[in-house]
Motif scaffolding. Structure first.
Motif, short mmCIF file in Angstrom:
data_model
loop_
_atom_site.label_atom_id
_atom_site.label_comp_id
_atom_site.label_asym_id
_atom_site.label_seq_id
_atom_site.Cartn_x
_atom_site.Cartn_y
_atom_site.Cartn_z
N GLU A 624 -3.18 1.43 22.23
CA GLU A 624 -2.19 0.18 22.08
C GLU A 624 -0.80 0.52 22.99
OE1 GLU A 624 -0.96 -1.20 18.20
OE2 GLU A 624 -3.20 -1.72 17.59
N THR A 625 0.22 -0.52 23.54
CA THR A 625 0.86 -0.24 24.32
C THR A 625 1.93 0.69 23.51
OG1 THR A 625 0.91 -2.44 25.26
CG2 THR A 625 2.91 -1.10 25.56
N PRO A 626 2.35 1.96 23.80
CA PRO A 626 3.41 2.78 23.52
C PRO A 626 4.65 1.79 23.31
CG PRO A 626 2.47 3.82 25.17
CD PRO A 626 2.03 2.43 25.42
N SER A 627 5.38 2.52 22.17
CA SER A 627 6.91 1.93 21.88
C SER A 627 7.76 2.26 22.94
CB SER A 627 7.18 2.43 20.34
OG SER A 627 8.70 2.08 20.50
N PRO A 628 8.51 1.14 23.57
CA PRO A 628 9.53 1.32 24.39
C PRO A 628 10.74 2.30 24.12
CG PRO A 628 9.61 -0.81 23.71
CD PRO A 628 8.43 -0.24 22.89
N ALA A 629 10.71 2.58 22.68
CA ALA A 629 11.74 3.51 22.03
C ALA A 629 11.34 4.93 22.39
CB ALA A 629 11.81 3.23 20.77
N LYS A 630 10.25 5.02 22.47
CA LYS A 630 9.32 6.37 22.99
C LYS A 630 8.27 6.44 23.94
CE LYS A 630 10.44 8.95 18.38
NZ LYS A 630 9.57 9.28 17.19
N PRO A 631 8.97 5.97 25.15
CA PRO A 631 7.82 5.75 26.27
C PRO A 631 7.19 7.17 26.51
CG PRO A 631 10.14 5.75 27.06
CD PRO A 631 10.20 5.80 25.90
N PRO A 632 5.88 7.32 27.14
CA PRO A 632 5.12 8.51 27.45
C PRO A 632 6.02 9.35 28.42
CG PRO A 632 3.64 6.91 27.03
CD PRO A 632 4.73 6.19 26.95
N SER A 633 5.93 10.66 28.53
CA SER A 633 6.21 11.37 29.79
C SER A 633 5.43 10.99 30.82
CB SER A 633 6.31 12.59 29.55
OG SER A 633 4.97 13.35 29.35
N GLY A 634 5.93 11.11 32.29
CA GLY A 634 5.10 10.99 33.32
C GLY A 634 4.83 9.53 33.66
N CYS A 635 3.87 9.24 34.23
CA CYS A 635 3.39 7.72 34.01
C CYS A 635 3.18 7.03 32.52
CB CYS A 635 1.95 7.69 34.81
SG CYS A 635 1.52 5.72 34.96
N HIS A 636 3.82 5.94 32.50
CA HIS A 636 3.82 5.44 31.16
C HIS A 636 2.45 4.92 30.54
CE1 HIS A 636 8.67 4.53 31.15
NE2 HIS A 636 8.37 5.65 31.13
N PHE A 637 1.57 4.92 31.55
CA PHE A 637 0.33 4.19 31.45
C PHE A 637 -0.81 5.15 31.07
CE2 PHE A 637 -3.55 2.06 33.05
CZ PHE A 637 -3.83 1.16 31.87
N HIS A 638 -0.33 6.57 31.37
CA HIS A 638 -1.49 7.57 31.31
C HIS A 638 -2.12 7.67 30.10
CE1 HIS A 638 1.48 10.60 29.66
NE2 HIS A 638 0.17 10.85 29.05
N PRO A 639 -1.64 7.46 28.93
CA PRO A 639 -2.40 7.47 27.44
C PRO A 639 -3.34 6.57 27.39
CG PRO A 639 0.10 7.63 27.07
CD PRO A 639 -0.11 6.87 28.54
N ARG A 640 -3.46 5.40 28.24
CA ARG A 640 -4.71 4.61 28.15
C ARG A 640 -5.44 4.47 29.53
NH1 ARG A 640 -1.57 -1.22 26.80
NH2 ARG A 640 -3.61 -1.62 25.80
N CYS A 641 -5.00 5.24 30.30
CA CYS A 641 -5.69 5.03 31.65
C CYS A 641 -6.85 5.92 32.06
CB CYS A 641 -4.56 5.42 32.80
SG CYS A 641 -5.21 5.19 34.40
N PRO A 642 -7.87 5.22 32.57
CA PRO A 642 -9.37 5.94 32.56
C PRO A 642 -9.21 6.83 33.78
CG PRO A 642 -9.56 3.62 33.56
CD PRO A 642 -8.20 3.72 32.80
N ARG A 643 -8.09 6.77 34.60
CA ARG A 643 -7.90 7.55 35.77
C ARG A 643 -7.11 8.76 35.56
NH1 ARG A 643 -7.53 3.97 40.97
NH2 ARG A 643 -8.00 2.08 39.82
N ALA A 644 -6.47 9.14 34.42
CA ALA A 644 -5.22 9.79 34.19
C ALA A 644 -5.41 11.24 34.46
CB ALA A 644 -4.79 9.72 33.00
N SER A 645 -4.56 11.86 35.44
CA SER A 645 -4.80 13.25 35.65
C SER A 645 -3.44 14.01 35.17
CB SER A 645 -4.83 13.44 37.15
OG SER A 645 -3.75 13.19 37.65
N GLU A 646 -3.46 15.38 35.22
CA GLU A 646 -2.36 16.15 34.94
C GLU A 646 -1.11 15.71 35.59
OE1 GLU A 646 -0.57 18.46 32.51
OE2 GLU A 646 -2.53 18.19 32.16
N LEU A 647 -1.44 15.43 36.82
CA LEU A 647 -0.20 14.82 37.73
C LEU A 647 0.43 13.55 37.01
CD1 LEU A 647 1.71 15.01 40.25
CD2 LEU A 647 0.10 13.52 41.19
N CYS A 648 -0.50 12.67 36.49
CA CYS A 648 0.25 11.33 35.84
C CYS A 648 0.92 11.72 34.56
CB CYS A 648 -1.12 10.65 35.46
SG CYS A 648 -2.06 10.00 36.65
N ARG A 649 0.58 12.91 33.58
CA ARG A 649 1.00 13.13 32.46
C ARG A 649 2.26 13.80 32.66
NH1 ARG A 649 -4.21 14.75 32.07
NH2 ARG A 649 -5.52 13.42 30.86
#
Length: 669
Positions: A624-649
């Motif tokens: 699900e969409t992460p909480s805006p109180a604790k957005p992910p590091s790197g690209c915010h979409f990377h935990p749900r993205c099928p193309r995510a790489s280490e650079l995205c994280r």
């Protein structure tokens, strides 16, 4: 699609069902469902389609005998698994509800008990219909929440409904409905007002469980895209009657009733971009004034004398297709195929009216006795936009991404934390209230729920005059009264509407009043927050036509907040896609919707149910969409993205340009 049904698979047989509502003290009963008949087989989905007020939900509630105090079943037969439900005692019906038949109600927020935990509410069903107790209840409730795809299901069991999002509450409702392992599920608008991604997940869940259990489903909706994705058969309801019934393929390729034709014609799509949408004049007739002949006669373009004098009977067209219309043989079948792609002509340069640069809205999180700030909810986190005069910019994304907060912050209805907003070259952020007040005339907002945003104690005339008076527009007396009459005419309402109150109008009419209130102060910029999300397709077409004509005649600029991509395709010139407080893709409508570059935009577009025979694959987003109180590091979409790489994280992507107007924040675009 499921395999063809056999006669011995018959699960529900409804014949000549009639129900009504008691009116006044004289014992009069107004008929709301009049002679409805249909069959439903195991493993099959029958969709009941039609405008609000046509009797869909009343039919469903009659089957379960869950009518409000004024409701009365007037006759008919409801045969479910060999028993006529209309003749069972209330005690016998309690064993049918939940165990034999279950219902997902339209509004989970009002259907769930606010003082019981999620686990307790599911547990009640398990104890009653499955005979479970103790630890077996908790274990099964956990399994059900996991089956409906609710994240962190163990924690959710101890939470209350107010702690859940709309999509989560809907999943809990589905878990409750499935807890009794019903043979028939009634789903009343199960995805209304949900994001396209959550909607796709819920529809897939229902279809998967249906295939697994051979569960019959009665799907009540006004969304033709949902019908196309879910149903094997479709029944079209109008004014308490079913007027057409057909298998899915025939319904979408060759409908025969004029009302069905009109529903299709009212849909916004790319092919209709350059013209006004077709609308259905008038409204569904009230229960107190049902016509003697065909109930659609007053709104039908093919009406003749016999239509007003005699109600049409059923005509069997073969292949499971039947229709109630005197003139169906003279009306050519309406074919809905591929609408093609209408490319918008190149944009003419327009002067910039609104410029937003790095706008931020961070809400503090305070805890402890001294209410110390321990963090921030980054609802809007560096949004930049530009909108020219006479143009429409659509702001799209899932619920909770910050669209509405951004719109309110631009208008200073919420104070921005950072960034700048220029309206017609003048900086708005930081202006004191006294300096901001005269600028209110240039910028206004149409809210999502017109009933909640209109003062119920004021007449429509007083509501329209309020803003004019506050901003000193026009003189009081005859001049202002004339201006109010002109405004009502502009939005398609009669002059006598000025003396009536908001509760006396339909949802579409109330939205027109909200638009008239905005126009009363003659703005340059209007922020429209989901103004058509809860409207029927016919009413939606009227509002979209109105907005388009007002833009052309008055040169208005619209910031249009929505999650309906069909509306974006029809109305907007430009589009910005928002995720977790940031814009991830922007450009002209043709660029973003026809050639999306960001994985999030691609997933959103794939999840939009098409109102036709289009079985496109849906891109599934993990979690699900992460909480805006604790957005992910790197690209915010990377935990749900099928193309995510280490650079995205590790690194947030810079903006990349693919044309003068098309820009994307993605490492792999």
């Amino acid at each position: 699609m499921n395999a063809p049904m056999k006669n011995d698979d018959l699960l529900l047989r409804v014949r000549d069902l009639r129900m009504g509502f008691a009116a006044g003290r004289g014992g009069q009963v107004l008929t709301a469902v009049d002679g409805v008949s249909f069959d439903l087989r195991a493993g099959e989905t029958l969709a009941l389609l039609g405008e609000s007020g046509c009797g869909k939900s009343a039919t469903a509630l009659s089957l379960l005998r869950l009518l409000p105090p004024a409701g009365r079943v007037l006759g008919g037969e409801v045969d479910f698994a060999g028993s006529d439900l209309l003749r069972l005692s209330e005690a016998e019906m309690r064993s049918v509800r939940g165990g034999g038949m279950a219902m997902i109600f339209q509004e989970p927020a009002t259907s769930l008990n606010p003082v019981l935990t999620v686990g307790r509410q599911i547990g009640e069903v398990l104890e009653r219909h499955r005979g479970l107790s103790g630890t077996a209840v908790a274990a099964r409730a956990l399994e059900l929440l996991q089956a409906v795809g609710l994240s962190d299901a163990e924690r959710r069991l101890g939470e209350y409904p107010f702690q859940l999002s709309g999509g989560m509450k809907q999943r809990v409702m589905i878990a409750m409905a499935l807890a009794g392992e019903p043979r028939l599920l009634i789903a009343d608008e199960p995805t209304t007002a949900l994001d396209v991604t959550i909607q796709a997940q819920i529809l897939d869940l229902l279809r998967g469980l249906q295939d697994e259990r051979r569960m019959g489903m009665l799907l009540i909706t006004h969304d033709l895209g949902v019908v196309a994705r879910m149903a094997q058969r479709v029944g079209v309801m109008y004014a308490g009657e079913i007027v057409e019934e057909a298998p899915r393929e025939i319904f979408f390729t060759a409908p025969r009733h004029p009302y069905t034709h009109k529903l299709f014609a009212a849909l916004p799509d790319v092919a209709a971009r350059g013209r006004a949408l077709e609308t259905i004049p008038g409204q569904v007739p009230p229960l107190s004034a049902m016509p003697a002949g065909c109930r659609f006669a007053d709104r039908c373009p093919h009406v003749e004398v016999r239509c007003r004098e005699r109600s049409p009977g059923w005509t069997d067209l073969g292949g499971g297709h039947r229709v109630r219309c005197h003139r169906f043989a003279e009306i050519a079948p309406a074919h809905r195929g591929d609408p093609g792609v209408a490319v918008m002509p190149p944009a003419m340069p327009t002067p910039s009216l609104l410029t937003v640069d790095a706008l931020k809205v961070h809400f503090p999180i305070r805890r402890g006795l001294l209410r110390q700030t321990v963090g921030h909810v980054k609802a809007v986190d560096g949004v930049s936009l530009e909108l020219g005069r006479g143009r429409t910019l659509a702001l799209v994304g899932e619920s909770g991404c910050g669209k509405t907060t951004a719109g309110k912050a631009i208008l200073r209805l919420i104070e921005p934390t950072g960034g700048s907003v220029h309206l017609d070259g003048r900086e708005l952020t930081g202006l004191p209230r006294a300096a901001l007040r005269p600028l209110r005339r240039q910028m206004q907002m149409v809210f999502q729920d017109p009933f909640a945003s209109l003062n119920p104690r004021l007449t429509v005339g007083d509501i329209l005059a309020e803003g004019m008076q506050a901003l000193a527009i026009g003189d009081a007396g005859p001049e202002r009264a004339a201006a109010i009459a002109r405004l009502l005419g502009q939005v398609g309402l009669p002059v006598d509407a000025a003396g009536r109150y908001p509760h006396e109008f339909s949802g579409g009419q109330r939205q027109r009043i909200a638009i008239a209130r905005v126009l009363a102060v003659q703005p340059d910029l209007i922020v429209c927050d989901e103004p058509t999300s809860a409207l029927d397709v016919s009413v939606q077409a009227q509002i979209l036509n109105l907005l388009k004509s007002l833009q052309e005649s008055l040169g208005l600029a619209f910031l249009f907040i929505t999650h309906n991509f069909a509306v974006v395709d029809y109305l907007a010139h430009d589009v910005a896609v928002m995720y977790l407080g940031r814009i991830v893709e922007r450009g002209r409508v043709d660029e973003v919707l026809r050639a999306p570059r960001h994985p999030y935009t691609q997933a959103l577009l794939s999840a939009v149910p098409s109102p036709g025979l289009d079985d496109r694959p849906v891109i599934r987003l993990a979690g699900e969409t992460p909480s805006p109180a604790k957005p992910p590091s790197g690209c915010h979409f990377h935990p749900r993205c099928p193309r995510a790489s280490e650079l995205c994280r590790t690194s947030y992507p810079d903006e990349r340009s693919f044309s003068v107007s098309h820009r994307v924040n993605c490492h792999h675009a």
